[in-house]
Design an enzyme around this catalytic site. Structure first.
Site, PDB file in Angstrom:
ATOM      1  CB  SER A  85      -0.960  -0.045   1.043  1.00 49.39           C
ATOM      2  OG  SER A  85      -1.892   0.922   1.267  1.00 49.39           O
ATOM      3  CG  ASP A  89      -7.215  -3.721  -2.605  1.00 47.38           C
ATOM      4  OD1 ASP A  89      -8.049  -2.826  -1.740  1.00 47.38           O
ATOM      5  OD2 ASP A  89      -5.997  -3.477  -2.799  1.00 47.38           O
ATOM      6  CG  HIS A 130      -5.479  -2.826   0.919  1.00 44.60           C
ATOM      7  ND1 HIS A 130      -5.310  -2.468  -0.381  1.00 44.60           N
ATOM      8  CD2 HIS A 130      -4.832  -2.126   1.821  1.00 44.60           C
ATOM      9  CE1 HIS A 130      -4.474  -1.237  -0.174  1.00 44.60           C
ATOM     10  NE2 HIS A 130      -4.076  -1.130   1.111  1.00 44.60           N
TER      11      HIS A 130
END
Length: 245
Positions: free
Chosen positions: A74, A199, A227
């Site tokens: 991320s 996600d 995610h």
């Protein structure tokens, strides 16, 4: 001698998030595995002020050995890409995990809707712990053991320091505003990636746009993951990671 694998966490987290898979990665990869806190998160006591991606990445780069393999989840993926561009001697390869060079939704670019990031920012001011807990719930979506995963994650994260308030706000600003698509197109090292098809923060449709920018980019998708595929689908994630190292 193999290059060290360095794990970079995402927004609101710390290196504790990797402790569920780090022992397995160490078993799979003999070059050494280390997880780092992004500046201002966990036990990182150095935090630039004002907090910018450049200054935070510069601090982080000082902790890296030459030719490291960076696995960035991320927000950590943006740091990995930025460091590879500006301190190329430090990076030999990047493995993005649920990460793109630009997180904000725009015309012809799937991403996080602006109001979602705005809500997180607003809630951070008054309800930091609740906001991070909500973010944790998003990470575990798609996992058959989501409730247990969140509980375990919270315990691991609490072993490290609480995030610096400025770093939290700046992290959201980076996710909202930093556009590294040009950098991704001309990345000096090979980039691989692991995505979750479900996600909500990094839409599956973004992969096609990334391929247009960088046709040599390689990726794998975990169909039932969200995610945080290394939490929800640990076994499958480790199998893919091993093939990419």
């Amino acid at each position: 001698m193999q290059n060290e694998l360095v794990l970079l966490h995402g927004w609101g987290m710390n290196q504790g998030v990797w402790q569920l898979i780090q022992p397995e990665l160490e078993f799979l990869y003999s070059g050494g595995v280390r997880s780092l806190d992004l500046p201002g998160f966990g036990n990182s006591i150095t935090c630039p002020s004002p907090y910018t991606l450049h200054d935070a990445a510069a601090l982080l780069s000082e902790e890296l050995k030459p030719q490291s393999i960076l696995m960035g989840w991320s927000l950590g993926g943006l740091f990995a890409l930025y460091i590879a561009k500006h301190w190329p001697d430090k990076v030999s390869k990047i493995i993005l995990v649920a990460s793109t060079p630009f997180f904000a939704e725009q015309a012809h670019w799937p991403g996080i809707k602006a109001n979602v990031l705005d809500q997180f920012k607003e809630q951070l001011v008054n309800h930091r712990e609740k906001t991070i807990e909500r973010f944790l719930a998003i990470q575990a979506m798609g996992s058959e053991s989501a409730r247990e995963d969140i509980k375990q994650l919270k315990q691991l994260l609490n072993r490290y320091g609480a995030p610096n308030a400025e770093a939290l706000i700046a992290g959201l600003d980076i996710l909202q505003n930093e556009d590294l698509r040009d950098l991704f197109t001309r990345c000096p090292v090979s980039v691989k990636a692991i995505f979750g098809r479900l996600d909500a923060l990094v839409p599956y449709r973004a992969i096609a746009e990334m391929l247009i920018l960088n046709p040599e980019f390689e990726y794998e998708v975990l169909d039932k993951a969200s995610h945080a595929p290394f939490i929800s689908h640990k076994k499958e994630f480790l199998s893919i990671a091993k093939s990419m190292l």
